[in-house]
Design a protein around this motif. Structure first.
Motif, PDB file in Angstrom:
ATOM      1  N   LEU A 227      -6.844   6.980  -7.683  1.00 24.64           N
ATOM      2  CA  LEU A 227      -6.691   7.125  -6.232  1.00 24.64           C
ATOM      3  C   LEU A 227      -5.245   6.968  -5.785  1.00 24.64           C
ATOM      4  CD1 LEU A 227      -9.708   4.901  -5.082  1.00 24.64           C
ATOM      5  CD2 LEU A 227      -9.637   7.396  -5.049  1.00 24.64           C
ATOM      6  N   ASN A 228      -4.389   6.497  -6.686  1.00 25.48           N
ATOM      7  CA  ASN A 228      -2.998   6.197  -6.321  1.00 25.48           C
ATOM      8  C   ASN A 228      -2.232   7.432  -5.864  1.00 25.48           C
ATOM      9  OD1 ASN A 228      -1.966   3.466  -6.494  1.00 25.48           O
ATOM     10  ND2 ASN A 228      -2.594   3.478  -8.645  1.00 25.48           N
ATOM     11  N   HIS A 229      -1.399   7.217  -4.853  1.00 26.51           N
ATOM     12  CA  HIS A 229      -0.343   8.158  -4.489  1.00 26.51           C
ATOM     13  C   HIS A 229       0.953   7.487  -4.949  1.00 26.51           C
ATOM     14  CE1 HIS A 229       2.687   9.880  -1.640  1.00 26.51           C
ATOM     15  NE2 HIS A 229       2.039  10.989  -1.945  1.00 26.51           N
ATOM     16  N   GLU A 230       1.670   8.108  -5.871  1.00 28.00           N
ATOM     17  CA  GLU A 230       2.733   7.417  -6.594  1.00 28.00           C
ATOM     18  C   GLU A 230       3.831   6.889  -5.669  1.00 28.00           C
ATOM     19  OE1 GLU A 230       4.617   5.785 -10.007  1.00 28.00           O
ATOM     20  OE2 GLU A 230       2.565   6.236  -9.365  1.00 28.00           O
ATOM     21  N   ASP A 231       4.307   7.680  -4.718  1.00 31.62           N
ATOM     22  CA  ASP A 231       5.364   7.191  -3.826  1.00 31.62           C
ATOM     23  C   ASP A 231       4.873   6.018  -2.981  1.00 31.62           C
ATOM     24  OD1 ASP A 231       7.029   9.092  -4.844  1.00 31.62           O
ATOM     25  OD2 ASP A 231       7.040  10.381  -3.073  1.00 31.62           O
ATOM     26  N   THR A 232       3.604   6.064  -2.581  1.00 35.46           N
ATOM     27  CA  THR A 232       3.038   4.957  -1.811  1.00 35.46           C
ATOM     28  C   THR A 232       2.942   3.705  -2.672  1.00 35.46           C
ATOM     29  OG1 THR A 232       1.781   6.480  -0.416  1.00 35.46           O
ATOM     30  CG2 THR A 232       1.032   4.190  -0.489  1.00 35.46           C
ATOM     31  N   ARG A 233       2.512   3.874  -3.921  1.00 34.00           N
ATOM     32  CA  ARG A 233       2.416   2.726  -4.824  1.00 34.00           C
ATOM     33  C   ARG A 233       3.776   2.059  -5.015  1.00 34.00           C
ATOM     34  NH1 ARG A 233       3.161   1.158 -10.005  1.00 34.00           N
ATOM     35  NH2 ARG A 233       4.202   3.116 -10.552  1.00 34.00           N
ATOM     36  N   LEU A 234       4.810   2.860  -5.182  1.00 26.48           N
ATOM     37  CA  LEU A 234       6.142   2.306  -5.394  1.00 26.48           C
ATOM     38  C   LEU A 234       6.677   1.635  -4.131  1.00 26.48           C
ATOM     39  CD1 LEU A 234       7.654   5.195  -7.524  1.00 26.48           C
ATOM     40  CD2 LEU A 234       7.069   2.901  -8.325  1.00 26.48           C
ATOM     41  N   ALA A 235       6.423   2.224  -2.970  1.00 23.90           N
ATOM     42  CA  ALA A 235       6.830   1.583  -1.716  1.00 23.90           C
ATOM     43  C   ALA A 235       6.121   0.246  -1.546  1.00 23.90           C
ATOM     44  CB  ALA A 235       6.524   2.508  -0.538  1.00 23.90           C
ATOM     45  N   ALA A 236       4.828   0.225  -1.865  1.00 27.09           N
ATOM     46  CA  ALA A 236       4.064  -1.019  -1.764  1.00 27.09           C
ATOM     47  C   ALA A 236       4.629  -2.080  -2.693  1.00 27.09           C
ATOM     48  CB  ALA A 236       2.594  -0.754  -2.091  1.00 27.09           C
ATOM     49  N   GLY A 289      13.352   7.845  -9.199  1.00 24.32           N
ATOM     50  CA  GLY A 289      13.069   7.761 -10.621  1.00 24.32           C
ATOM     51  C   GLY A 289      13.204   6.359 -11.160  1.00 24.32           C
ATOM     52  N   ALA A 290      13.492   5.393 -10.272  1.00 24.74           N
ATOM     53  CA  ALA A 290      13.607   4.003 -10.692  1.00 24.74           C
ATOM     54  C   ALA A 290      12.261   3.497 -11.210  1.00 24.74           C
ATOM     55  CB  ALA A 290      14.080   3.142  -9.523  1.00 24.74           C
ATOM     56  N   SER A 291      12.305   2.518 -12.081  1.00 29.35           N
ATOM     57  CA  SER A 291      11.108   1.936 -12.662  1.00 29.35           C
ATOM     58  C   SER A 291      10.418   1.009 -11.666  1.00 29.35           C
ATOM     59  CB  SER A 291      11.464   1.146 -13.915  1.00 29.35           C
ATOM     60  OG  SER A 291      12.249   0.006 -13.566  1.00 29.35           O
ATOM     61  N   ASP A 292       9.198   0.602 -12.009  1.00 28.93           N
ATOM     62  CA  ASP A 292       8.479  -0.373 -11.187  1.00 28.93           C
ATOM     63  C   ASP A 292       9.309  -1.637 -11.005  1.00 28.93           C
ATOM     64  OD1 ASP A 292       6.477   1.506 -11.382  1.00 28.93           O
ATOM     65  OD2 ASP A 292       4.919   0.078 -11.968  1.00 28.93           O
ATOM     66  N   ALA A 293       9.875  -2.122 -12.100  1.00 28.72           N
ATOM     67  CA  ALA A 293      10.655  -3.357 -12.037  1.00 28.72           C
ATOM     68  C   ALA A 293      11.877  -3.197 -11.137  1.00 28.72           C
ATOM     69  CB  ALA A 293      11.092  -3.771 -13.443  1.00 28.72           C
ATOM     70  N   GLN A 294      12.512  -2.037 -11.177  1.00 26.18           N
ATOM     71  CA  GLN A 294      13.686  -1.813 -10.330  1.00 26.18           C
ATOM     72  C   GLN A 294      13.310  -1.722  -8.855  1.00 26.18           C
ATOM     73  OE1 GLN A 294      14.968   1.681 -12.536  1.00 26.18           O
ATOM     74  NE2 GLN A 294      16.807   0.618 -13.261  1.00 26.18           N
ATOM     75  N   LEU A 295      12.155  -1.109  -8.552  1.00 21.87           N
ATOM     76  CA  LEU A 295      11.701  -1.061  -7.160  1.00 21.87           C
ATOM     77  C   LEU A 295      11.385  -2.462  -6.654  1.00 21.87           C
ATOM     78  CD1 LEU A 295      11.235   1.312  -5.127  1.00 21.87           C
ATOM     79  CD2 LEU A 295      11.619   2.040  -7.467  1.00 21.87           C
TER      80      LEU A 295
END
Length: 320
Positions: A227-236, A289-295
């Motif tokens: 169900l994920n929207h990738e940009d939304t997941r990263l913003a969250a 393109g940053a990683s989860d950890a970088q976000l």
């Protein structure tokens, strides 16, 4: 006579019983059923939370952040529901042990919506001494930062309740999240407030799916993750890291907003004095393109810089 094949599994979705919460939960349920090709059906289970029982009080007077999620979280922990659908801005930084936020569907408009029955286009245009109704400490502080002459009254309730309060003259204006109005197809009642005037609450406009993944079949976990929207997941991810860094609660007026603009992720965050007299705002960016950890580091770093500029101690509202 043809044999009708029964669905293999039914998932119980816990949610608040408000019109907006039901729209969100039904949307998630419909997407789960669609993505499972009919192998899964969803049942909505509604709860009246502690936050729903508040009519005039602020959250800080009744237990703080988490009042809109605790009863539903408990139902998931006890197995009465398989998953929960929450507005992310209502979810505390610390989750119940064993629970995880598995999905973040596409974000709606994160801005605040200004509502007035007088034709005024925004808080800056209200007449001197006008009254604004809100139960949000962030919106109160941001309003007073723009217009220290305005009066604030505590305003709770759904769209219809707040419109009725405006009609009854209890305030000259109020706010609602544009995302909720979009989901209810009621954006016509509000005027979006620029993010430069009011940075939204961390997670505003995002809904999330919470569950206990270690106790679920792997195929169901994968279905929920889809169900994920990738940009939304990263913003969250960035906004939650900001919230946790500042120990975000309903006692501190703060806003944090991450978004992808072209080739960069950008983050704006701020903390305000309760009366809006001072605000500490910081911004930062990182390459797309940053990683989860970088976000997460981006959001956390903005929080650290704000805390440092505020002298290490964040201003807080006192109980009424």
């Amino acid at each position: 006579m043809p044999v009708v094949k029964a669905p293999k599994l039914k998932l119980k979705i816990g949610t608040r019983g408000s019109p907006l919460a039901l729209v969100q939960a039904r949307q998630v349920g419909a997407n789960i059923e669609r993505l499972s090709n009919g192998e899964v059906t969803c049942e909505i289970v509604t709860f009246t939370t502690g936050g729903d029982k508040l009519t005039t009080e602020r959250l800080i007077n009744a237990g703080g952040k988490g009042l809109f999620t605790r009863e539903i979280d408990r139902a998931v922990d006890e197995g009465r529901c398989d998953l929960a659908v929450h507005s992310l801005k209502d979810v505390p930084g610390a989750l119940p042990e064993g629970q995880a936020l598995l999905a973040f569907p596409k974000r709606e408009d994160p801005r605040d919506g200004f509502i007035s029955l007088t034709g005024v286009q925004g808080p800056r245009d209200l007449p001197e001494g006008a009254t604004v109704g809100t139960a949000s400490l962030r919106r109160e502080s941001q309003t007073l930062a723009m217009r220290p002459d305005l009066s604030i009254v505590t305003f709770r309730g759904n769209v219809q309740t707040r419109l009725k309060k405006l009609e009854d003259g209890l305030a000259d204006a109020t706010y609602l999240a544009m995302s909720g109005l979009e989901r209810l197809e009621m954006t016509h009642v509000a005027i979006p407030v620029p993010i430069t005037d009011m940075i939204p609450a961390a997670g505003q406009g995002i809904i999330t799916v919470a569950a206990r993944p270690e106790e679920m079949d792997r195929d169901i976990v994968d279905l929920l993750v889809s169900l994920n929207h990738e940009d939304t997941r990263l913003a969250a991810l960035a906004e939650r890291a900001f919230l946790v860094e500042l120990d975000g609660s309903c006692r501190t007026a703060m806003g944090g907003h991450a978004r992808l603009e072209g080739s960069e992720w950008k983050f704006d965050g701020e903390v305000l004095e309760p009366d809006g007299s001072r605000r500490w705002a910081k911004s930062g960016s990182i390459a797309a393109g940053a990683s989860d950890a970088q976000l997460a580091d981006l959001g956390r770093g903005i929080g650290e810089r704000i805390r440092e500029s505020a002298g290490g101690e964040l201003p807080a509202f006192e109980d009424d």
